[in-house]
Enzyme design. Structure first.
Site, PDB file in Angstrom:
ATOM      1  CB  CYS A  96      -0.971   0.001   1.184  1.00 15.05           C
ATOM      2  SG  CYS A  96      -0.319   0.662   2.714  1.00 15.05           S
ATOM      3  CD  GLU A  97      -0.778   5.534  -3.513  1.00 19.06           C
ATOM      4  OE1 GLU A  97      -0.369   5.013  -4.563  1.00 19.06           O
ATOM      5  OE2 GLU A  97      -1.388   6.608  -3.472  1.00 19.06           O
ATOM      6  CG  HIS A  98      -2.248   5.370   1.976  1.00 17.19           C
ATOM      7  ND1 HIS A  98      -3.410   4.717   1.661  1.00 17.19           N
ATOM      8  CD2 HIS A  98      -2.184   6.445   1.162  1.00 17.19           C
ATOM      9  CE1 HIS A  98      -4.031   5.377   0.701  1.00 17.19           C
ATOM     10  NE2 HIS A  98      -3.315   6.425   0.380  1.00 17.19           N
ATOM     11  CG  HIS A  99       0.078   2.514   6.341  1.00 19.95           C
ATOM     12  ND1 HIS A  99      -1.152   2.495   5.742  1.00 19.95           N
ATOM     13  CD2 HIS A  99      -0.026   3.324   7.422  1.00 19.95           C
ATOM     14  CE1 HIS A  99      -1.986   3.255   6.438  1.00 19.95           C
ATOM     15  NE2 HIS A  99      -1.326   3.771   7.459  1.00 19.95           N
ATOM     16  CD  GLN A 137      -8.572  -4.225  -2.777  1.00 22.78           C
ATOM     17  OE1 GLN A 137      -8.035  -4.359  -1.678  1.00 22.78           O
ATOM     18  NE2 GLN A 137      -9.680  -4.855  -3.096  1.00 22.78           N
ATOM     19  CG  HIS A 165      -5.488  -3.499   2.296  1.00 27.96           C
ATOM     20  ND1 HIS A 165      -5.102  -2.411   1.558  1.00 27.96           N
ATOM     21  CD2 HIS A 165      -6.351  -4.199   1.529  1.00 27.96           C
ATOM     22  CE1 HIS A 165      -5.726  -2.445   0.383  1.00 27.96           C
ATOM     23  NE2 HIS A 165      -6.482  -3.514   0.348  1.00 27.96           N
ATOM     24  CB  CYS A 167      -1.661  -0.748   6.510  1.00 25.99           C
ATOM     25  SG  CYS A 167      -2.879  -0.585   5.208  1.00 25.99           S
TER      26      CYS A 167
HETATM   27 ZN   LIG Z   1      -1.973   1.211   4.143  1.00 25.11          ZN
END
Ligand SMILES: [Zn+2]
Length: 212
Positions: A96-99, A137, A165, A167
């Site tokens: 994931c590009e956030h975490h 996603q 996910h 995260c």
């Molecule tokens: Zn994430």
């Protein structure tokens, strides 16, 4: 309508800063180890920055592949087959590009060909090229559907992704066992509820077998 090349191209994004050297990347990982509270000079961690850098080359190898171009080179022409083709349970691993946490799941694809088809191993490579980038996603789902639509020009495309996910499952609220389901329905799959239902019933039942 103006065409934004960033939206319509499936090649990897062009970085606004130059790629760092391997040493800079390893130094950044060393900093993260210290941030976690550990000692990067201790025996067990000494080679970790180099290992992580190598792992990144593998996990993010999708930046060097243009999935659309790959699919254009590998589709096959078939005459007279216009029934639904379903390719299900294409496994993928992404981040994931956030975490930067792992996303692990399966992609199911259905389409109504006009005269171009692609085999499951080739489609798996297309999925992998998108998965081996930093992802969201919903974005990955749309990228896969739009690439198939653009290259094979079928009467419709359906893409469903089910994924866990990490995260969500390993940090924060710890929602264990929760998987996220997203879908993109284009053409006939969007317009015709019967077509959509047929596809969803095929992917919902692992015992059913489908030719194609
Ligand atoms: Zn994430």
């Amino acid at each position: 309508m103006s065409q934004d090349p960033k939206v319509h191209s499936f090649a990897a994004p062009v970085p606004s800063e130059p790629r760092p050297s391997r040493e800079e990347a390893e130094l950044a990982i060393r900093t993260l180890l210290r941030w976690a509270g550990d000692d990067p000079t201790r025996e067990g961690l000494r080679d970790t920055p180099a290992r992580v850098a190598r792992a990144y080359e593998d996990w993010f190898s999708g930046y060097t592949v243009d999935p659309e171009e790959f699919m254009r080179r590998t589709f096959e022409e078939v005459e007279g087959y216009d029934d639904m083709i379903v390719l299900k349970d294409i496994r993928f691993e992404s981040h994931c590009e956030h975490h930067l946490a792992a996303i692990i799941g399966r992609v199911h694809v259905g389409y109504l060909p006009t005269n171009k088809v692609v085999g499951i191993s080739k489609l798996a490579r297309v999925v992998e090229a998108f998965a081996r980038r930093l992802q969201v996603q919903e974005k990955m789902n749309a990228q896969i559907a739009n690439t198939i639509q653009k290259v094979l020009e079928p009467k419709g495309v359906a893409v469903v992704i089910e994924a866990v996910h990490q995260c969500m499952t390993t940090r924060g609220v710890h929602k264990t066992g929760v998987s996220m389901v997203t879908s993109s329905m284009l053409g006939e799959f969007r317009k015709n509820p019967l077509t959509r239902r047929e596809f969803l019933s095929v992917i919902g039942n692992p015992a059913s077998s489908v030719d194609g």
